[in-house]
Design an enzyme around this catalytic site. Structure first.
Site, mmCIF file in Angstrom:
data_model
loop_
_atom_site.group_PDB
_atom_site.id
_atom_site.type_symbol
_atom_site.label_atom_id
_atom_site.label_comp_id
_atom_site.label_asym_id
_atom_site.label_seq_id
_atom_site.Cartn_x
_atom_site.Cartn_y
_atom_site.Cartn_z
ATOM 1 N N TYR A 173 25.734 -3.877 -58.930
ATOM 2 C CA TYR A 173 25.795 -3.030 -57.740
ATOM 3 C C TYR A 173 26.889 -3.594 -56.843
ATOM 4 O O TYR A 173 26.688 -4.578 -56.138
ATOM 5 C CB TYR A 173 24.467 -3.011 -56.988
ATOM 6 C CG TYR A 173 23.295 -2.424 -57.736
ATOM 7 C CD1 TYR A 173 23.466 -1.694 -58.911
ATOM 8 C CD2 TYR A 173 21.992 -2.602 -57.274
ATOM 9 C CE1 TYR A 173 22.385 -1.156 -59.593
ATOM 10 C CE2 TYR A 173 20.905 -2.051 -57.946
ATOM 11 C CZ TYR A 173 21.100 -1.347 -59.106
ATOM 12 O OH TYR A 173 20.022 -0.823 -59.772
ATOM 13 N N GLY A 195 17.513 11.756 -54.925
ATOM 14 C CA GLY A 195 17.649 12.423 -53.639
ATOM 15 C C GLY A 195 17.436 13.923 -53.681
ATOM 16 O O GLY A 195 17.372 14.575 -52.637
ATOM 17 N N LEU A 216 12.636 10.098 -56.524
ATOM 18 C CA LEU A 216 12.943 11.318 -55.777
ATOM 19 C C LEU A 216 14.066 12.112 -56.438
ATOM 20 O O LEU A 216 14.730 12.928 -55.789
ATOM 21 C CB LEU A 216 13.323 10.971 -54.332
ATOM 22 C CG LEU A 216 12.212 10.290 -53.521
ATOM 23 C CD1 LEU A 216 12.713 9.914 -52.140
ATOM 24 C CD2 LEU A 216 10.998 11.197 -53.422
#
Length: 344
Positions: free
Chosen positions: A63, A214, A211
């Site tokens: 990351y 998003g 989710l």
């Protein structure tokens, strides 16, 4: 503002790890989802999450690369380490910045040492191999993990995107504490074989992208607000030909959420929470108000009928693959038999 709820703790696996029932995925703070966010704001967000009872943070060496681990290290310097369960992982990049998947012992040890240094830690709570090297027997890779556990450099071992048989082989070398996998209302393929295998072996489940990256927060309009360097802009499920189909899934979830007096993202996240007390979703966010909303999902209670209704909607299927053809996910990865290993 979401209702003020206490984040409970759950057991993760059968080796003694306990985590907050909801974690915080930190990837989007530094990489893949648009430009890196301001470091002071992200440290403030992490400290706020801790104050709300979230103690499980998820990061990785790739990351950034590296910058997210450095960020987490800075955030935890201020006397907050003792309360946390920190997870990191290695893949796609080595200490020289070269991309690729490697599971050989020398690499496993080198990237672990690098993560420890960036995080400012003596020991990593949960260390994952998030993509499996299909050229190295899993027994060899996990064998090096086992040595790192014995040396006190990591406490617990995790895998991601491994096949059920690979998980079994790994678990036979050293108990696996957690399997991280994509699980949400629009990613459910893991329910057929991986989830039952985890539960048979007593392995905890960490759900990333609960989710839908998003999608269940904003629906189709999410795409309109993505920057050109946001990786989601190029993912198949967000392309125009698929988005039109997928928006029906969002609209049906939104209708149930309206009926229940919660947001669609809270409903989608509550669905994951209701999968069992061995599941820890790790929704990511870069905003305090979204973090509050995610925690609020813990207070959304779903009846058997509501779960069945959501399952019915999800069973209609999402259109588009998880990733584009240019990215191999190493999904359900197998490795060669241990007898073939010659070492490198």
């Amino acid at each position: 503002m979401a209702a003020r709820v206490t984040v409970p703790r759950i057991k993760m696996g059968s080796q003694g790890l306990e985590v907050s029932a909801q974690g915080l995925g930190c990837m989007g703070m530094s990489a893949f989802y648009g430009p890196p966010k301001p470091e002071p704001d992200m440290i403030k967000l992490i400290h706020y999450a801790i104050s709300r009872g979230i103690t499980h943070l998820d990061t990785a060496n790739f990351y950034g690369p590296y910058t997210n681990e450095i960020l987490i290290g800075k955030a935890l310097k201020e006397g907050k380490r003792e309360t946390m369960q920190l997870a990191t992982k290695f893949a796609f990049i080595d200490q020289d910045g070269q991309s690729g998947i490697r599971g050989d012992p020398a690499h496993v040890r080198a990237v672990c040492e690098g993560s420890l240094k960036r995080l400012g830690l003596d020991c990593i709570d949960l260390y994952y191999q998030p993509r499996i090297d299909t050229n190295v027997p899993i027994e060899v890779t996990v064998g090096e993990f086992k040595k790192l556990v014995e040396e006190g450099k990591i406490k617990y071992i995790g895998l991601s995107e491994a096949s059920a048989s690979t998980i079994r082989r790994a678990h036979a070398v050293h108990p696996i504490t957690a399997i991280q996998l994509e699980w949400s209302l629009w990613s459910r393929d893991v329910e057929e074989e991986i989830i039952p295998t985890c539960r048979e072996l007593g392995i905890g489940i960490v759900a990333y992208s609960p989710l839908g990256r998003g999608f269940f927060s904003s629906g189709p309009k999410l795409v309109e607000n993505l920057t050109d360097d946001d990786y989601r802009k190029h993912m198949p499920r967000f392309q125009a030909e698929n988005l039109e189909h997928n928006k029906n899934l969002y609209e049906r979830v939104n209708a149930i959420a309206s009926r229940k007096g919660c947001t669609p993202s809270q409903l989608a996240l509550a669905w994951v929470h209701h999968q069992g007390n061995d599941v820890c979703p790790i929704p990511g966010t870069t905003k305090i108000e979204n973090l509050d909303q995610n925690i609020g999902a813990l207070s959304v209670k779903l009846s058997a009928e509501e779960m069945a209704e959501l399952e019915s909607i999800a069973s209609a299927g999402v259109k588009g693959e998880r990733y584009g053809p240019e990215v191999s996910t190493w999904q359900n990865s197998e490795t060669p038999p241990l007898s073939t290993w010659k070492g490198i």
